[in-house]
Design a protein around this motif. Structure first.
Motif, PDB file in Angstrom:
ATOM      1  N   ALA A  86      35.325  46.993  59.140  1.00 42.32           N
ATOM      2  CA  ALA A  86      36.620  46.316  59.202  1.00 42.32           C
ATOM      3  C   ALA A  86      36.449  44.846  59.604  1.00 42.32           C
ATOM      4  O   ALA A  86      37.122  43.963  59.058  1.00 42.32           O
ATOM      5  N   GLU A  87      35.554  44.584  60.530  1.00 46.51           N
ATOM      6  CA  GLU A  87      35.290  43.213  60.979  1.00 46.51           C
ATOM      7  C   GLU A  87      34.722  42.374  59.831  1.00 46.51           C
ATOM      8  O   GLU A  87      35.156  41.237  59.610  1.00 46.51           O
ATOM      9  N   ALA A  88      33.761  42.924  59.097  1.00 46.26           N
ATOM     10  CA  ALA A  88      33.168  42.206  57.963  1.00 46.26           C
ATOM     11  C   ALA A  88      34.213  41.970  56.876  1.00 46.26           C
ATOM     12  O   ALA A  88      34.304  40.876  56.312  1.00 46.26           O
ATOM     13  N   THR A  89      35.016  42.985  56.599  1.00 45.37           N
ATOM     14  CA  THR A  89      36.066  42.867  55.584  1.00 45.37           C
ATOM     15  C   THR A  89      37.077  41.801  55.980  1.00 45.37           C
ATOM     16  O   THR A  89      37.476  40.965  55.152  1.00 45.37           O
ATOM     17  N   GLU A  90      37.485  41.819  57.231  1.00 46.57           N
ATOM     18  CA  GLU A  90      38.456  40.841  57.726  1.00 46.57           C
ATOM     19  C   GLU A  90      37.918  39.412  57.559  1.00 46.57           C
ATOM     20  O   GLU A  90      38.649  38.505  57.164  1.00 46.57           O
ATOM     21  N   PHE A  91      36.625  39.227  57.829  1.00 52.42           N
ATOM     22  CA  PHE A  91      36.011  37.914  57.674  1.00 52.42           C
ATOM     23  C   PHE A  91      36.083  37.446  56.222  1.00 52.42           C
ATOM     24  O   PHE A  91      36.482  36.317  55.933  1.00 52.42           O
ATOM     25  N   VAL A  92      35.697  38.318  55.285  1.00 53.99           N
ATOM     26  CA  VAL A  92      35.686  37.957  53.866  1.00 53.99           C
ATOM     27  C   VAL A  92      37.100  37.661  53.382  1.00 53.99           C
ATOM     28  O   VAL A  92      37.345  36.644  52.712  1.00 53.99           O
ATOM     29  N   VAL A  93      38.049  38.514  53.725  1.00 51.90           N
ATOM     30  CA  VAL A  93      39.436  38.329  53.291  1.00 51.90           C
ATOM     31  C   VAL A  93      40.000  37.025  53.847  1.00 51.90           C
ATOM     32  O   VAL A  93      40.648  36.257  53.126  1.00 51.90           O
ATOM     33  N   ALA A  94      39.763  36.751  55.122  1.00 53.33           N
ATOM     34  CA  ALA A  94      40.264  35.517  55.733  1.00 53.33           C
ATOM     35  C   ALA A  94      39.674  34.286  55.054  1.00 53.33           C
ATOM     36  O   ALA A  94      40.390  33.304  54.801  1.00 53.33           O
ATOM     37  N   ALA A  95      38.381  34.335  54.739  1.00 53.73           N
ATOM     38  CA  ALA A  95      37.736  33.198  54.072  1.00 53.73           C
ATOM     39  C   ALA A  95      38.314  32.974  52.676  1.00 53.73           C
ATOM     40  O   ALA A  95      38.571  31.837  52.274  1.00 53.73           O
ATOM     41  N   LEU A  96      38.536  34.067  51.955  1.00 54.40           N
ATOM     42  CA  LEU A  96      39.106  33.940  50.612  1.00 54.40           C
ATOM     43  C   LEU A  96      40.530  33.401  50.665  1.00 54.40           C
ATOM     44  O   LEU A  96      40.905  32.523  49.878  1.00 54.40           O
ATOM     45  N   LYS A  97      41.313  33.896  51.605  1.00 54.49           N
ATOM     46  CA  LYS A  97      42.687  33.404  51.745  1.00 54.49           C
ATOM     47  C   LYS A  97      42.701  31.932  52.141  1.00 54.49           C
ATOM     48  O   LYS A  97      43.523  31.156  51.651  1.00 54.49           O
ATOM     49  N   ALA A  98      41.790  31.524  53.003  1.00 54.17           N
ATOM     50  CA  ALA A  98      41.696  30.115  53.398  1.00 54.17           C
ATOM     51  C   ALA A  98      41.355  29.233  52.201  1.00 54.17           C
ATOM     52  O   ALA A  98      41.760  28.069  52.143  1.00 54.17           O
ATOM     53  N   ALA A  99      40.636  29.802  51.237  1.00 51.93           N
ATOM     54  CA  ALA A  99      40.273  29.070  50.024  1.00 51.93           C
ATOM     55  C   ALA A  99      41.373  29.155  48.962  1.00 51.93           C
ATOM     56  O   ALA A  99      41.216  28.633  47.860  1.00 51.93           O
ATOM     57  N   GLY A 100      42.469  29.843  49.283  1.00 47.65           N
ATOM     58  CA  GLY A 100      43.582  29.953  48.350  1.00 47.65           C
ATOM     59  C   GLY A 100      43.408  31.034  47.309  1.00 47.65           C
ATOM     60  O   GLY A 100      44.071  31.014  46.264  1.00 47.65           O
ATOM     61  N   ILE A 101      42.524  31.987  47.571  1.00 46.97           N
ATOM     62  CA  ILE A 101      42.277  33.073  46.615  1.00 46.97           C
ATOM     63  C   ILE A 101      43.066  34.301  47.037  1.00 46.97           C
ATOM     64  O   ILE A 101      42.927  34.783  48.164  1.00 46.97           O
ATOM     65  N   GLU A 102      43.895  34.796  46.128  1.00 42.90           N
ATOM     66  CA  GLU A 102      44.683  35.998  46.395  1.00 42.90           C
ATOM     67  C   GLU A 102      43.768  37.222  46.348  1.00 42.90           C
ATOM     68  O   GLU A 102      42.979  37.390  45.417  1.00 42.90           O
ATOM     69  N   VAL A 103      43.887  38.077  47.351  1.00 45.83           N
ATOM     70  CA  VAL A 103      43.065  39.289  47.406  1.00 45.83           C
ATOM     71  C   VAL A 103      43.822  40.415  46.710  1.00 45.83           C
ATOM     72  O   VAL A 103      44.677  41.065  47.298  1.00 45.83           O
ATOM     73  N   GLU A 163      41.525  44.454  42.670  1.00 46.67           N
ATOM     74  CA  GLU A 163      40.219  44.262  42.040  1.00 46.67           C
ATOM     75  C   GLU A 163      39.285  43.465  42.944  1.00 46.67           C
ATOM     76  O   GLU A 163      38.106  43.794  43.089  1.00 46.67           O
ATOM     77  N   ILE A 164      39.825  42.418  43.565  1.00 45.76           N
ATOM     78  CA  ILE A 164      39.018  41.610  44.497  1.00 45.76           C
ATOM     79  C   ILE A 164      38.605  42.472  45.685  1.00 45.76           C
ATOM     80  O   ILE A 164      37.466  42.384  46.158  1.00 45.76           O
ATOM     81  N   GLN A 165      39.502  43.319  46.164  1.00 46.30           N
ATOM     82  CA  GLN A 165      39.178  44.198  47.299  1.00 46.30           C
ATOM     83  C   GLN A 165      38.043  45.150  46.938  1.00 46.30           C
ATOM     84  O   GLN A 165      37.175  45.427  47.762  1.00 46.30           O
ATOM     85  N   GLN A 166      38.022  45.635  45.701  1.00 46.44           N
ATOM     86  CA  GLN A 166      36.921  46.495  45.258  1.00 46.44           C
ATOM     87  C   GLN A 166      35.600  45.742  45.274  1.00 46.44           C
ATOM     88  O   GLN A 166      34.564  46.286  45.668  1.00 46.44           O
ATOM     89  N   VAL A 167      35.621  44.487  44.855  1.00 45.18           N
ATOM     90  CA  VAL A 167      34.409  43.665  44.881  1.00 45.18           C
ATOM     91  C   VAL A 167      33.968  43.446  46.326  1.00 45.18           C
ATOM     92  O   VAL A 167      32.777  43.531  46.645  1.00 45.18           O
ATOM     93  N   ILE A 168      34.925  43.185  47.207  1.00 45.65           N
ATOM     94  CA  ILE A 168      34.612  42.990  48.632  1.00 45.65           C
ATOM     95  C   ILE A 168      33.948  44.242  49.191  1.00 45.65           C
ATOM     96  O   ILE A 168      32.910  44.164  49.859  1.00 45.65           O
ATOM     97  N   ASP A 169      34.548  45.402  48.923  1.00 49.17           N
ATOM     98  CA  ASP A 169      33.993  46.664  49.433  1.00 49.17           C
ATOM     99  C   ASP A 169      32.566  46.888  48.929  1.00 49.17           C
ATOM    100  O   ASP A 169      31.677  47.273  49.695  1.00 49.17           O
ATOM    101  N   GLY A 170      32.347  46.640  47.651  1.00 51.45           N
ATOM    102  CA  GLY A 170      31.009  46.814  47.084  1.00 51.45           C
ATOM    103  C   GLY A 170      30.007  45.822  47.652  1.00 51.45           C
ATOM    104  O   GLY A 170      28.861  46.170  47.942  1.00 51.45           O
ATOM    105  N   ALA A 171      30.448  44.580  47.837  1.00 47.54           N
ATOM    106  CA  ALA A 171      29.554  43.553  48.383  1.00 47.54           C
ATOM    107  C   ALA A 171      29.187  43.866  49.829  1.00 47.54           C
ATOM    108  O   ALA A 171      28.035  43.672  50.239  1.00 47.54           O
ATOM    109  N   ILE A 172      30.135  44.374  50.595  1.00 47.45           N
ATOM    110  CA  ILE A 172      29.853  44.740  51.984  1.00 47.45           C
ATOM    111  C   ILE A 172      28.880  45.909  52.026  1.00 47.45           C
ATOM    112  O   ILE A 172      27.920  45.904  52.801  1.00 47.45           O
ATOM    113  N   THR A 173      29.079  46.898  51.184  1.00 47.82           N
ATOM    114  CA  THR A 173      28.156  48.035  51.118  1.00 47.82           C
ATOM    115  C   THR A 173      26.745  47.550  50.775  1.00 47.82           C
ATOM    116  O   THR A 173      25.763  47.979  51.386  1.00 47.82           O
TER     117      THR A 173
END
Length: 126
Positions: free
Chosen positions: A77-94, A97-107
């Protein structure tokens, strides 16, 4: 028979871990090889960014866990929160599909972490 079964299951577990490591390495190598050939689509850049952010987030979460700042079960959850926050700060909507990529990248990033326990569950020293 019981001893042979236990030894066999440990061997399967160890073989499975080695196979997963080999597969992760192969996928990473394949992606790096074909990346220059892919069309210059913004999604490729986002996926590449997510992979990098996941590595940073997973390493940061692991350090928080090792310093007893977060519990073992909070790391993903901590790693996911970091990635999501960074993407949102960059103006990228999560999106989903993006969440699936995040989950796979974290794994994948977790699989690349140094092993902390041996095949018997004993803690390995740094």
């Amino acid at each position: 028979e019981i001893l042979i079964g236990l030894v066999g299951s440990e061997m399967c577990k160890e073989t499975g871990i080695k196979t997963a490591d080999t597969l992760t390495d192969a996928i990473s190598t394949a992606f790096e090889t074909i990346k220059p050939l892919l069309p210059t689509h913004p999604a490729i850049g986002i996926i590449d960014s997510i992979i990098g952010l996941a590595e940073v987030g997973v390493n940061a979460a692991e350090k928080l866990y090792k310093t007893a700042t977060i519990d073992k079960d909070q790391r993903k959850a901590e790693a996911t929160e970091f990635v999501v926050a960074a993407l949102k700060a960059a103006g990228i909507e999560v999106t989903d599909e993006i969440q699936q990529v995040i989950d796979g990248a974290i794994t994948g990033a977790v699989a690349l972490l140094p092993k902390t326990h041996d095949e018997n569950g004993a803690i390995l020293k740094d």
